[in-house]
Design a protein around this motif. Structure first.
Motif, PDB file in Angstrom:
ATOM      1  N   ASP A   1       2.498  -8.001   2.693  1.00 30.67           N
ATOM      2  CA  ASP A   1       1.674  -6.969   2.058  1.00 30.67           C
ATOM      3  C   ASP A   1       0.269  -6.947   2.664  1.00 30.67           C
ATOM      4  O   ASP A   1      -0.307  -5.879   2.866  1.00 30.67           O
ATOM      5  CB  ASP A   1       1.597  -7.189   0.552  1.00 30.67           C
TER       6      ASP A   1
ATOM      7  N   TYR B   1       1.113   1.752  11.600  1.00 28.00           N
ATOM      8  CA  TYR B   1       1.321   1.666  10.155  1.00 28.00           C
ATOM      9  C   TYR B   1       2.727   2.132   9.785  1.00 28.00           C
ATOM     10  O   TYR B   1       3.430   1.476   9.021  1.00 28.00           O
ATOM     11  CB  TYR B   1       0.264   2.486   9.421  1.00 28.00           C
TER      12      TYR B   1
ATOM     13  N   TRP C   1      -1.747  -3.831   4.230  1.00 30.66           N
ATOM     14  CA  TRP C   1      -3.059  -3.431   3.712  1.00 30.66           C
ATOM     15  C   TRP C   1      -4.113  -3.436   4.814  1.00 30.66           C
ATOM     16  O   TRP C   1      -4.981  -2.548   4.852  1.00 30.66           O
ATOM     17  CB  TRP C   1      -3.496  -4.328   2.555  1.00 30.66           C
TER      18      TRP C   1
ATOM     19  N   SER D   1      -7.364   4.136   7.172  1.00 33.69           N
ATOM     20  CA  SER D   1      -8.136   4.955   6.227  1.00 33.69           C
ATOM     21  C   SER D   1      -9.600   5.087   6.632  1.00 33.69           C
ATOM     22  O   SER D   1     -10.250   6.077   6.300  1.00 33.69           O
ATOM     23  CB  SER D   1      -8.053   4.349   4.823  1.00 33.69           C
TER      24      SER D   1
ATOM     25  N   PRO E   1       0.831  -1.209   0.000  1.00 36.44           N
ATOM     26  CA  PRO E   1       0.000   0.000   0.000  1.00 36.44           C
ATOM     27  C   PRO E   1       0.865   1.258   0.000  1.00 36.44           C
ATOM     28  O   PRO E   1       2.084   1.183   0.123  1.00 36.44           O
ATOM     29  CB  PRO E   1      -0.803  -0.124   1.292  1.00 36.44           C
ATOM     30  N   PRO E   2       0.236   2.408  -0.142  1.00 35.76           N
ATOM     31  CA  PRO E   2       0.990   3.671  -0.151  1.00 35.76           C
ATOM     32  C   PRO E   2       1.759   3.876   1.158  1.00 35.76           C
ATOM     33  O   PRO E   2       1.381   3.345   2.193  1.00 35.76           O
ATOM     34  CB  PRO E   2      -0.089   4.746  -0.306  1.00 35.76           C
ATOM     35  N   PRO E   3       2.815   4.663   1.106  1.00 30.66           N
ATOM     36  CA  PRO E   3       3.591   4.919   2.324  1.00 30.66           C
ATOM     37  C   PRO E   3       2.792   5.735   3.340  1.00 30.66           C
ATOM     38  O   PRO E   3       1.801   6.383   2.993  1.00 30.66           O
ATOM     39  CB  PRO E   3       4.798   5.705   1.811  1.00 30.66           C
TER      40      PRO E   3
ATOM     41  N   TYR F   1       5.348  -0.366   8.216  1.00 33.80           N
ATOM     42  CA  TYR F   1       5.824  -0.033   6.868  1.00 33.80           C
ATOM     43  C   TYR F   1       7.347   0.048   6.853  1.00 33.80           C
ATOM     44  O   TYR F   1       7.986  -0.404   5.912  1.00 33.80           O
ATOM     45  CB  TYR F   1       5.220   1.294   6.407  1.00 33.80           C
TER      46      TYR F   1
ATOM     47  N   SER G   1       1.357   9.246   2.790  1.00 27.91           N
ATOM     48  CA  SER G   1       0.243   9.488   1.878  1.00 27.91           C
ATOM     49  C   SER G   1      -1.095   9.644   2.606  1.00 27.91           C
ATOM     50  O   SER G   1      -2.085  10.028   2.002  1.00 27.91           O
ATOM     51  CB  SER G   1       0.140   8.363   0.850  1.00 27.91           C
ATOM     52  N   VAL G   2      -1.129   9.324   3.892  1.00 31.72           N
ATOM     53  CA  VAL G   2      -2.349   9.522   4.677  1.00 31.72           C
ATOM     54  C   VAL G   2      -2.118  10.687   5.633  1.00 31.72           C
ATOM     55  O   VAL G   2      -0.978  10.952   6.028  1.00 31.72           O
ATOM     56  CB  VAL G   2      -2.752   8.244   5.456  1.00 31.72           C
TER      57      VAL G   2
ATOM     58  N   TYR H   1      -3.499  -0.336   6.847  1.00 32.01           N
ATOM     59  CA  TYR H   1      -3.826   0.829   6.014  1.00 32.01           C
ATOM     60  C   TYR H   1      -5.336   0.990   5.870  1.00 32.01           C
ATOM     61  O   TYR H   1      -5.862   2.102   6.017  1.00 32.01           O
ATOM     62  CB  TYR H   1      -3.177   0.679   4.635  1.00 32.01           C
TER      63      TYR H   1
END
Length: 110
Positions: free
Chosen positions: A90, A39, A94, A101, A4-6, A43, A9-10, A97
């Protein structure tokens, strides 16, 4: 499945200056801060997990110390386990993440 995005990005958790600007009916959500930190930590360290079996694969494929059908079969299992490990890493990211989110940065003041 790609990673997922780093974490950058959130939106980060609210700092004290941003929290002071919130309406009196809201406050920073501590669960969001915990998830964001989890996260970021996951990550940052998940790459070690994703690459944990790489040295064994390199050793097996890079030498002729073990040859034959058993070596090929074991190598195939090793490669399958490496792919499973990468997918699991992964999925961990996810899952965190997706939860992050879906979590609000603020909650109602009680």
């Amino acid at each position: 499945m790609a990673a997922p995005p780093p974490p950058g990005s959130v939106p980060p958790p609210l700092d004290s200056a941003a929290a002071a600007q919130l309406p009196p009916t809201e406050r920073p959500n501590p669960a969001y801060r915990e998830l964001y930190q989890a996260y970021a930590d996951a990550y940052g360290g998940i790459d070690r997990l994703r690459k944990a079996l790489d040295p064994a694969v390199r050793t097996l494929n890079g030498t002729d110390a073990w040859l034959g059908p058993e070596a090929r079969q074991w190598g195939g299992q090793l490669e399958a386990n490496r792919r499973s490990l990468q997918k699991a890493a992964d999925k961990i990211l996810w899952d965190i993440y997706d939860r992050l989110s879906a979590t609000r940065r603020t909650v109602a003041r009680v």
